[in-house]
Scaffold this motif. Structure first.
Motif, PDB file in Angstrom:
ATOM      1  N   SER A  18       0.986  -1.225  -0.078  1.00 34.73           N
ATOM      2  CA  SER A  18       0.031   0.066  -0.080  1.00 34.73           C
ATOM      3  C   SER A  18       0.790   1.239   0.093  1.00 34.73           C
ATOM      4  CB  SER A  18      -0.662  -0.058   1.445  1.00 34.73           C
ATOM      5  OG  SER A  18      -1.701   1.141   1.267  1.00 34.73           O
ATOM      6  N   VAL A  19       2.044   1.224   0.681  1.00 40.67           N
ATOM      7  CA  VAL A  19       2.885   2.485   0.831  1.00 40.67           C
ATOM      8  C   VAL A  19       3.507   2.493  -0.460  1.00 40.67           C
ATOM      9  CG1 VAL A  19       5.041   3.167   1.721  1.00 40.67           C
ATOM     10  CG2 VAL A  19       3.366   2.146   3.269  1.00 40.67           C
ATOM     11  N   MET A  20       3.822   1.634  -1.359  1.00 42.77           N
ATOM     12  CA  MET A  20       4.489   1.720  -2.340  1.00 42.77           C
ATOM     13  C   MET A  20       3.413   2.198  -3.460  1.00 42.77           C
ATOM     14  SD  MET A  20       7.558   1.327  -1.659  1.00 42.77           S
ATOM     15  CE  MET A  20       8.376   1.273  -3.361  1.00 42.77           C
ATOM     16  N   ILE A  21       2.220   1.566  -3.593  1.00 44.98           N
ATOM     17  CA  ILE A  21       1.254   1.523  -5.014  1.00 44.98           C
ATOM     18  C   ILE A  21       0.584   2.794  -4.637  1.00 44.98           C
ATOM     19  CG2 ILE A  21      -0.587   0.476  -6.258  1.00 44.98           C
ATOM     20  CD1 ILE A  21       2.166  -0.954  -6.586  1.00 44.98           C
ATOM     21  N   HIS A  22       0.042   2.922  -3.559  1.00 44.96           N
ATOM     22  CA  HIS A  22      -0.821   4.157  -3.270  1.00 44.96           C
ATOM     23  C   HIS A  22       0.172   5.471  -3.038  1.00 44.96           C
ATOM     24  CE1 HIS A  22      -3.972   1.275  -1.303  1.00 44.96           C
ATOM     25  NE2 HIS A  22      -4.372   1.886  -2.357  1.00 44.96           N
ATOM     26  N   GLY A  23       1.375   5.380  -2.829  1.00 46.49           N
ATOM     27  CA  GLY A  23       2.375   6.380  -2.602  1.00 46.49           C
ATOM     28  C   GLY A  23       2.715   6.977  -3.903  1.00 46.49           C
ATOM     29  N   VAL A  24       2.906   6.013  -4.701  1.00 45.89           N
ATOM     30  CA  VAL A  24       3.538   6.224  -6.228  1.00 45.89           C
ATOM     31  C   VAL A  24       2.150   6.970  -7.003  1.00 45.89           C
ATOM     32  CG1 VAL A  24       4.062   5.340  -8.314  1.00 45.89           C
ATOM     33  CG2 VAL A  24       5.354   4.823  -6.189  1.00 45.89           C
TER      34      VAL A  24
END
Length: 417
Positions: A398-404
Motif C-alpha cells: 500500500s505504501v508503494m502503490i498508493h504512494g506512487v
C-alpha cells in the motif's frame, strides 16, 4: 540464581535503537524537509526503503518479537495514530456539516463492514486462517490510515476544503480507526470464548459497540470544549504564552487519557476533540500553528515506523507468506476495497471519477499494525506469524502503490473538481 539484568538490558537496547531511529528521522526532516520528488517518491516510501538499507548494515540491530513482545509496537503505533488523528481533525473546516460527512458516512457504514466481512472470508477461505484469526485480519485491515494518507487528505486549517475527494478520505480515516475497535474486540472474544455467540454477543454489543463508541464521542466533545475554553476564553497574562507544541501535545494526550479512564475508545475521542477545537475560533492563526506542530510530530512517528517496518522486512517477517496469502493480500487491496467502496456510492450523486478515486485509495498503514499488535497482546491467536506476514506485506504494498499513484492521480482529478 537467575539474574534479571539481561531482561532490563534488552529493553534498554530497544529504547536506544528507537532513539537512534528517531534521530535519523529528525536529521532527515531537518536537512531535507521535502524528500519526495515532484510526483513519485513520498516520505513513507523513502523511509521504508531507508529502513531496509539501515537494517541490512552490519550493525547488531534487534527488534521486539512481534508475538512475544507486541506491547512495544502497540505503544509506538498507538502514539503515531493519535497524533495523526489530531492532525486530521484540525484540517476539517466544517466537521459537523452534512457536506463534510455525507460521502464518508457511506464508507463508514457500508464499505467498512463489507471490507471486514470480505477480508475475513478471504483470510479463512483463501489463506487458510482459523475463524478467530480471519476475523482479526478483517478488523485489522478494514480501517484506512490517517498517518500515511497525507497526500490524499484535505488542506491545512484555514484553507478551503475545495476537494470533496480529499475531504471524504480525511474524514473516513479520522473515524474508521476508532470504529475498527469493536471488530477487533469481536475477534478477541472469539479467540477466548469460541464461536458460540451466546457466550459473548450481549456484552460485545452493549459494551464494545454502543458504550465505548458513544462515550468516546462524548469524551471527545467535552475535552475539545474544555481545551478551546482554556485557550481562547481565559484572560491571558501578557508575559505568559502557551507554546504551540505544549498545546498540541495536550490536544493529543488529554482526550485520549480521559477516554481510556472511562474505558471507551481513545481514538474516537481524540479525533472528535480535535474537530470540536477546530470550531472554536476557526479563523484564529493558533489553529494553523497547533496543526503545524502536530504535523511535525506525525512526520516523526511516520518516519520511525516506516524504518521499523523496513527492519522487520529485512528480519524475515514475510517468511510465513505463501502464494495464496499473496493473492489474498492483493485481492484485499485492489478488489475488496474498490468494490465495497463503489457499492457504498450506489445512488450517490458524486461524479463517477470521484467514486473511483475514493474507492481506490484505501491506504493501509500504521493503524493496521496497531490493531494487530493490540489483538495479539490481548489474546492468543493461532497463525499469528501468518497474520503479521499478510498485514506487513499489505502495508508495504500500500505504501508503494498508493504512494506512487497518489500525487499524479490527485493532481489529475483535482482539475475536474
Amino acid at each position: 540464581m537467575e539474574n534479571s539484568y539481561p531482561v532490563f538490558f534488552e529493553f534498554d537496547f530497544y529504547v536506544v535503537q528507537l532513539l537512534v531511529l528517531a534521530s535519523v528521522v529528525l536529521l532527515i526532516l531537518i536537512v531535507a524537509p521535502r524528500i519526495e520528488s515532484k510526483k513519485y517518491i513520498t516520505t513513507p516510501i523513502f523511509f521504508l526503503l531507508l529502513g531496509i538499507l539501515l537494517f541490512l548494515l552490519p550493525i547488531p540491530w534487534e527488534l521486539p518479537e512481534l508475538n512475544d513482545e507486541p506491547v512495544i509496537l502497540k505503544r509506538i503505533t498507538e502514539f503515531g495514530v493519535i497524533v495523526a488523528l489530531v492532525s486530521a481533525g484540525l484540517k476539517i473546516n466544517e466537521p459537523f456539516s452534512w457536506k463534510t460527512w455525507g460521502p464518508s458516512s457511506r464508507l463508514l457504514l457500508v464499505t467498512m463492514p463489507l471490507t471486514i466481512a470480505a477480508t475475513a472470508f478471504l483470510g479463512w477461505w483463501g489463506a487458510g486462517l482459523v475463524p478467530a484469526s480471519a476475523i482479526l485480519l478483517g478488523a485489522v485491515l478494514a480501517p484506512t490510515d490517517p498517518v500515511l494518507a497525507n497526500d490524499v487528505q484535505t488542506s491545512d486549517p484555514g484553507s478551503p476544503d475545495d476537494s470533496s475527494v480529499r475531504l471524504t478520505l480525511t474524514t473516513e480515516a479520522g473515524l474508521n480507526d476508532g470504529l475498527a475497535f469493536p471488530f477487533t474486540n469481536l475477534a478477541i472474544a472469539v479467540a477466548v470464548l469460541g464461536l458460540a455467540p451466546s457466550a459473548w454477543i450481549a456484552d460485545w454489543l452493549l459494551i464494545d459497540v454502543f458504550y465505548k463508541i458513544i462515550v468516546g464521542g462524548i469524551v471527545g466533545v467535552v475535552c475539545g470544549k474544555i481545551l478551546g475554553f482554556l485557550l481562547f476564553n481565559i484572560p491571558k497574562n501578557k508575559n505568559l504564552k502557551i507554546a504551540d507544541n505544549v498545546f498540541a501535545i495536550a490536544l493529543v494526550l488529554f482526550p485520549y487519557a480521559a477516554a481510556e479512564l472511562v474505558s471507551s475508545y481513545g481514538f474516537i475521542a481524540v479525533f472528535v476533540s480535535a474537530c470540536i477545537f477546530r470550531q472554536k475560533r476557526p479563523e484564529h492563526d493558533y489553529q494553523s500553528r497547533v496543526h503545524q506542530f502536530s504535523v511535525t510530530m506525525e512526520s516523526l512517528m511516520e518516519g520511525i515506523l516506516m524504518l521499523i517496518i523496513g527492519g522487520y522486512l529485512v528480519f524475515g517477517v514475510l517468511d510465513s507468506l505463501t502464494f495464496p496469502m499473496i493473492a489474498v493480500s492483493f485481492a484485499i487491496l485492489f478488489l475488496v476495497r474498490p468494490i465495497s467502496g463503489l457499492i457504498a456510492f450506489i445512488g450517490s450523486d458524486l461524479p463517477k471519477h470521484k467514486k473511483w478515486v475514493i474507492s481506490f485509495f484505501g491506504i493501509r498503514g500504521i493503524g493496521s499494525l496497531y490493531y494487530l499488535s493490540y489483538g495479539i497482546y490481548m489474546a492468543d491467536f493461532p497463525q499469528s506469524d501468518e497474520l503479521w506476514a499478510i498485514t506487513i506485506f499489505i502495508v508495504a504494498v500500500s505504501v508503494m502503490i498508493h504512494g506512487v499513484s497518489a500525487k499524479p492521480i490527485m493532481e489529475r482529478f483535482s482539475k475536474k473538481e
